[in-house]
Design an enzyme around this catalytic site. Structure first.
Site, PDB file in Angstrom:
ATOM      1  CD  GLU A 172       5.813   1.009  -8.069  1.00 48.39           C
ATOM      2  OE1 GLU A 172       5.328   0.357  -9.004  1.00 48.39           O
ATOM      3  OE2 GLU A 172       5.116   1.678  -7.284  1.00 48.39           O
ATOM      4  CB  CYS A 187       7.983   8.870  -0.557  1.00 51.62           C
ATOM      5  SG  CYS A 187       7.608   7.800  -1.976  1.00 51.62           S
ATOM      6  CG  ASP A 228       1.469   6.529  -5.357  1.00 53.10           C
ATOM      7  OD1 ASP A 228       2.029   7.642  -5.281  1.00 53.10           O
ATOM      8  OD2 ASP A 228       2.099   5.460  -5.230  1.00 53.10           O
ATOM      9  CB  SER A 229       3.844   7.088  -9.153  1.00 50.36           C
ATOM     10  OG  SER A 229       4.447   6.515  -8.012  1.00 50.36           O
ATOM     11  CG  HIS A 239       6.302   3.951  -3.358  1.00 50.58           C
ATOM     12  ND1 HIS A 239       5.588   4.978  -3.937  1.00 50.58           N
ATOM     13  CD2 HIS A 239       6.285   2.928  -4.252  1.00 50.58           C
ATOM     14  CE1 HIS A 239       5.176   4.585  -5.144  1.00 50.58           C
ATOM     15  NE2 HIS A 239       5.579   3.347  -5.359  1.00 50.58           N
ATOM     16  CB  CYS A 242       1.340  10.673  -5.178  1.00 48.54           C
ATOM     17  SG  CYS A 242       2.947  10.902  -5.971  1.00 48.54           S
TER      18      CYS A 242
HETATM   19  N1  DGL Z   1       4.604   7.507  -3.853  1.00 47.07           N
HETATM   20  C1  DGL Z   1       4.990   8.721  -4.422  1.00 47.07           C
HETATM   21  C2  DGL Z   1       5.214   9.806  -3.413  1.00 47.07           C
HETATM   22  O1  DGL Z   1       4.608   9.784  -2.380  1.00 47.07           O
HETATM   23  C3  DGL Z   1       5.974   8.820  -5.528  1.00 47.07           C
HETATM   24  C4  DGL Z   1       6.845   7.728  -5.908  1.00 47.07           C
HETATM   25  C5  DGL Z   1       7.495   7.876  -7.271  1.00 47.07           C
HETATM   26  O2  DGL Z   1       6.848   7.497  -8.232  1.00 47.07           O
HETATM   27  O3  DGL Z   1       8.627   8.361  -7.348  1.00 47.07           O
HETATM   28  O4  DGL Z   1       5.969  10.714  -3.651  1.00 47.07           O
END
Ligand code: DGL
Length: 285
Positions: free
Chosen positions: A152, A184, A9-10, A186, A73
């Site tokens: 984050e 997302c 993931d990011s 996150h 992600c």
């Molecule tokens: N967690 C990621 C997603 O599901 C992306 C978050 C990001 O880096 O903007 O889209």
């Protein structure tokens, strides 16, 4: 020794999916890369995100011998996985198809919402995925720029998060949905705040569990599930600050994340040739 499942993931978001996979498949080895050195993905051009995803997936296959890749992600998935799937000779699983399945199952009224990054929402990937399920649902989408940055930073509750959530979620709250997909990876870390803002009549749905089931089914189908009765080993790598990744990641995921290794970005490799002495740019020691 069996081959691990690779996932990325990011940053910290994919840990929500890692948790579900570790809980469902405790025998499986897992290698996770959080690309915190290049996060956020959600506000970047999808072409850049696609290139990052290809690099991460290739490293997981070539450097750690991953037997399957989970793209944990949504933004990377929305950027397009076709090329990745055709280039890699291991299965590549994503979070959008499982998320779409989960949201159409969760609704009673047929009016649902999805929230995600700007990249994910503007790609229309969820509109397409929900349409592919064939379920007669109406989907409303909203981008939530800023949510990922809070996670984050480890700020998952509090006034600032609530104020932003109130503002970003107002349009989607006012259309009377009964289920909201956290599109997302996150966002489950912000579930308490999102739930407070959306109210008790809206069920929050995350793709983590559904993705874990999809991984289990796919590996079983391909005869790739570990069957020697062992206990899975878990490795966590980050392209950013590895101490932060260990500290915050451990808080978000749990005690399995007690140690973090460096996943070097191309810039690190060219500017620091002491990263490793194996001749392999992504080898970790
Ligand atoms: N967690 C990621 C997603 O599901 C992306 C978050 C990001 O880096 O903007 O889209």
């Amino acid at each position: 020794m069996d081959r691990p499942i690779g996932m990325f993931d990011s940053g910290f978001g994919g840990l929500t999916v890692a948790r579900a996979v570790m809980d469902l498949l405790p025998a499986e080895d897992l290698v996770y890369i959080g690309d915190t050195g290049r996060y956020p993905y959600g506000s970047k051009p999808l072409g850049d995100v696609r290139a990052y995803a290809a690099e991460l997936a290739r490293s997981l296959v070539d450097d750690v011998g991953a037997k399957a890749i989970i793209v944990a992600c949504n933004t990377a998935t929305a950027a397009g996985l076709d090329e990745l799937r055709s280039e890699l000779d291991v299965p590549v699983l994503d979070v959008i198809e499982p998320g779409a399945r989960a949201i159409v199952r969760a609704t009673v009224t047929g009016r649902v919402g999805v929230i995600g990054t700007v990249g994910t929402v503007s790609s229309g990937a969820y509109v397409d995925a929900v349409a592919r399920t064939g379920a007669p649902v109406e989907l409303v989408s909203a981008a939530c720029p800023g949510f990922v940055e809070f996670v984050e930073r480890g700020q998952t509750t509090g006034d600032e998060v609530t104020v932003l959530a109130e503002r970003l979620l107002a349009p989607i709250r006012d259309v009377g949905i009964d289920a909201l997909l956290l599109g997302c990876t996150h966002y489950p870390f912000l579930a308490r705040t999102i739930n407070d803002v959306m109210g008790p009549s809206v069920t929050l749905v995350s793709s983590a569990d559904e993705t874990a089931f999809a991984v289990r089914d796919r590996l079983a189908e391909l005869g790739l599930l570990r069957s020697d009765g062992g206990t899975g080993q878990h490795r966590f790598l980050s392209s950013g600050d590895i101490d932060l990744f260990r500290d915050l990641g451990g808080r978000l995921l749990g005690p399995e994340l007690a140690h973090t290794e460096r996943w070097p970005l191309a810039d690190d490799i060219t500017t620091n040739n002491t990263t490793n002495n194996t001749g392999d740019p992504h080898a970790t020691t």
